[in-house]
Design a protein around this motif. Structure first.
Motif, mmCIF file in Angstrom:
data_model
loop_
_atom_site.group_PDB
_atom_site.id
_atom_site.type_symbol
_atom_site.label_atom_id
_atom_site.label_comp_id
_atom_site.label_asym_id
_atom_site.label_seq_id
_atom_site.Cartn_x
_atom_site.Cartn_y
_atom_site.Cartn_z
ATOM 1 N N VAL A 61 12.867 32.094 -13.433
ATOM 2 C CA VAL A 61 12.460 33.432 -13.005
ATOM 3 C C VAL A 61 10.983 33.410 -12.637
ATOM 4 N N SER A 76 16.776 30.694 -9.554
ATOM 5 C CA SER A 76 17.943 29.803 -9.625
ATOM 6 C C SER A 76 18.612 29.913 -10.971
ATOM 7 N N SER A 77 19.888 29.532 -10.977
ATOM 8 C CA SER A 77 20.628 29.303 -12.206
ATOM 9 C C SER A 77 20.962 27.828 -12.269
ATOM 10 N N SER A 115 20.253 22.320 -10.962
ATOM 11 C CA SER A 115 19.943 23.712 -10.662
ATOM 12 C C SER A 115 19.855 23.858 -9.150
ATOM 13 N N HIS A 142 28.901 33.496 -17.924
ATOM 14 C CA HIS A 142 27.944 33.036 -16.904
ATOM 15 C C HIS A 142 28.584 31.951 -16.055
ATOM 16 N N ASP A 152 17.328 39.876 -18.002
ATOM 17 C CA ASP A 152 17.198 38.420 -18.051
ATOM 18 C C ASP A 152 16.403 37.896 -16.855
ATOM 19 N N LYS A 153 15.723 38.819 -16.152
ATOM 20 C CA LYS A 153 14.824 38.448 -15.043
ATOM 21 C C LYS A 153 13.463 39.120 -15.269
ATOM 22 N N GLU A 205 14.989 36.174 -10.023
ATOM 23 C CA GLU A 205 15.693 34.954 -10.407
ATOM 24 C C GLU A 205 15.679 34.002 -9.214
ATOM 25 N N TRP A 229 11.432 30.197 -17.982
ATOM 26 C CA TRP A 229 12.841 29.809 -18.099
ATOM 27 C C TRP A 229 13.536 30.809 -19.010
ATOM 28 N N TYR A 233 20.549 27.867 -17.969
ATOM 29 C CA TYR A 233 19.165 28.287 -17.837
ATOM 30 C C TYR A 233 18.931 28.870 -16.451
ATOM 31 N N ASP A 234 18.003 29.816 -16.383
ATOM 32 C CA ASP A 234 17.566 30.416 -15.122
ATOM 33 C C ASP A 234 16.066 30.202 -14.967
ATOM 34 N N TYR A 290 17.812 34.097 -23.974
ATOM 35 C CA TYR A 290 18.460 35.223 -23.296
ATOM 36 C C TYR A 290 18.408 36.486 -24.148
#
Length: 605
Positions: free
Chosen positions: A480, A487-488, A534, A451, A290-291, A485, A431, A477-478, A280
């Protein structure tokens, strides 16, 4: 013969020449060639050309019909003349000579033209969505959505997942976005909430002993809308027991990469097992977000140290006050005029920032106020550290760290777009990992969750007991793709003692946790496995695959940006009788200039 059709409008080929057939569909287009009428008949599957001349009893009927009328036609299949063959249609080698026609439904004047790719106001398209859905592009998007969901479901089952359904009516949660509430008739004054996600239920399925769960889950969030967001959306929700973060990655990467490869239409896709893992903090530094869109080759650098004692007073002041200086390269801009750089600065100001500084360079010569104040020697040192060339420009974002990162991230995107640097024809996944567990809330003046409060902190209880909360990372974790994005997710906190401690750090008492998350915490006290998962967004996946800029283009019946269904008239006013049954009283909101006393209570009677 079947009442409506022997074939679909995409089925006939030269092998059926000479046969008598029956087709049904919509009158897509008409072309009158003086005594000979050509009609394109359309159904869900495709288009067949119908011909009617003066020898056909169907001619006078078809001539009078408006487009989008629904008809059934009996006729003979004939081969088209060579020059009349349409290679773009599966049925392009034949046509059907109409012997008779039955009108199933006459269309009135259309609010939008189906056989045209012309643009129409979104209000018109959404109000008459059932007509809009007949148009080729929109129809194809919805069919793509169907195929994507079918593929996802098959791939999850092949990975050993079981499909379960979780409740739609649940309890409201104080965490997350704003809930859609549903009043209870049997329990006056109490409300259900539509699920923002099946989060707690899927974790409880793991506690119940089911090892791998998934569903194509409907979710609801009452939040402001934008191009990639809808109040009602679907996600590929999944959860797994006895897994590490890496286990989750290795499981879902083949699913997502496989689906994108299946429907990428020739575009390249990051291979399963090769999704980059970007921490991150590194994402915010290199990409300002963060995307990150990895199709963009530009990377942001922090050059704060170069301006601690610089001749540029403004940057010295910012750095002295704890701020940061971030830079975005602008490669091979030596032929760009000063206007290009000035317009970037003007853009930054329109976006609400103080401005975007810049340095120009042509043939090794530096230009611009920053270069003049920092000096040639300082600029040479800076460029050497960044690995920039003698014809590369440089943009500067300076300010508080969050502001500098945000401006640098936006500028990185704009510079790449302006210079045509964004790679086309590809889907690039990554990720984002190592999210901070906590952050400092400047407004509340306290530490809060940054988060997902239900994630397992890295280091578990030892970290919570011994580390500065702002230094604790979470197993979050996301996913992208191309800057979106999808998913988280997280490895969940399945231990009550760690959960109580994490919430205590964020200012919540043990009683708060028991009251707000009673179902979850009580379940964890009765034996919970380590688990994680996720939930990639279906709508965003289809939006990317369809190459659409707006999520509403891939939803069959979307709401507008004010969360209204223009076609069905929702949300709507309900009757006093319905309000009484629900023990509900509505309150008229005052006009902006009206005093508080002008509010009117409207009871359900």
């Amino acid at each position: 013969m079947h009442a409506y059709r022997t074939h679909t409008c995409a089925a006939l080929t030269k092998s059926q020449v000479g046969e008598t057939v029956r087709l049904s569909g919509w009158v897509h287009n008409k072309r009158d060639h003086g005594g000979v009428l050509f009609v394109d008949l359309r159904d869900h599957y495709g288009i067949t050309q119908i011909v009617a001349d003066e020898d056909s009893a169907a001619l006078p009927v078809l001539e009078k019909l408006k487009l989008e009328s629904v008809v059934t036609i009996d006729g003979d299949v004939k081969a088209r003349d060579g020059v009349a063959v349409n290679p773009n249609l599966p049925t392009g080698e034949i046509e059907v000579f109409a012997r008779s026609v039955e009108v199933q439904s006459r269309a009135e004047d259309l609010p939008l033209i189906v056989n045209s790719a012309g643009d129409y106001p979104e209000e018109t398209r959404l109000k008459y969505r059932f007509v809009d859905l007949r148009r080729e592009r929109v129809h194809a998007n919805i069919m793509l959505r169907n195929k994507v969901i079918t593929s996802l479901r098959r791939r999850m089952i092949d990975q050993g997942f079981s499909e379960f359904q979780t409740p739609i009516l649940g309890a409201s949660s104080p965490e997350g976005a704003r809930d859609y509430l549903v009043p209870s008739r049997l329990h006056p004054g109490r409300f259900y909430a539509l699920p923002q996600a099946p989060q707690m239920f899927k974790q409880l399925l793991m506690v119940a002993g089911f090892d791998r769960y998934f569903q194509i889950a409907p979710c609801f969030r009452d939040e402001d809308l934008r191009a990639d967001r809808s109040p009602e959306f679907y996600q590929l929700d999944f959860e797994m027991s006895f897994v590490t973060q890496e286990d989750v990655f290795q499981t879902i990467e083949p699913v997502l990469a496989g689906v994108f490869e299946e429907f990428a239409n020739g575009k390249s896709v990051t291979a399963a097992g090769q999704f980059p893992r970007i921490p991150y903090a590194e994402a915010l530094l290199k990409y300002g977000t963060d995307k990150p869109d990895l199709r963009n080759p530009l990377e942001i650098s922090d050059v704060t140290a170069h301006f601690e004692k610089s001749g540029f007073g403004l940057f010295e002041k910012i750095v002295g006050g704890g701020g940061r200086v971030r830079v975005i390269p602008a490669p091979d801009t030596h032929e760009k005029s000063r206007k290009f750089f000035d317009e970037m600065n003007d853009w930054a100001r329109r976006e609400g920032f103080a401005g975007l500084g810049y340095v120009t360079r042509k043939g090794g010569e530096f230009g611009g106020p920053i270069a003049k104040n920092h000096g040639p020697e300082g600029m040479e040192k800076l460029y050497a550290e960044l690995g920039l060339g003698e014809n590369d420009g440089l943009f500067f974002a300076a300010g508080k760290e969050k502001d500098a990162a945000k401006l640098a991230g936006a500028a990185r995107t704009r510079v790449a777009d302006e210079l045509g640097l964004v790679e086309q024809g590809c889907f690039k996944f990554c990720w984002i990992v190592d999210f901070p567990m906590f952050e400092y809330d400047d407004e509340l003046k306290r530490v809060d969750f940054s988060h997902n409060p239900f994630s397992m902190p890295q280091g578990e209880m030892e970290a919570l007991d011994n580390k500065d909360p702002l230094d604790i990372l979470a197993w979050q974790y996301d996913i992208v793709c191309n800057g979106f994005e999808l998913s988280s997710g997280a490895i969940r906190n399945h231990r009550p003692d760690i959960m109580y401690k994490a919430f205590e750090i964020a200012g919540y008492s043990r009683e708060d946790v028991d009251a707000n998350f009673s179902g979850m915490i009580e379940a964890f006290k009765l034996g919970a496995p380590p688990h994680g998962g996720s939930a990639p967004g279906i709508d965003r996946i289809v939006m990317l695959l369809a190459d659409e800029p707006n999520i509403r283009e891939v939803i069959a019946f979307p709401m507008n940006q004010r969360a209204q269904d223009l076609m069905m008239g929702a949300p709507s006013v309900v009757s006093p009788k319905q309000l009484r049954e629900l023990s509900i009283r509505t309150v008229d909101q005052p006009k902006p200039d009206a005093p508080e006393a002008t509010r009117v209570d409207r009871a359900g009677d």
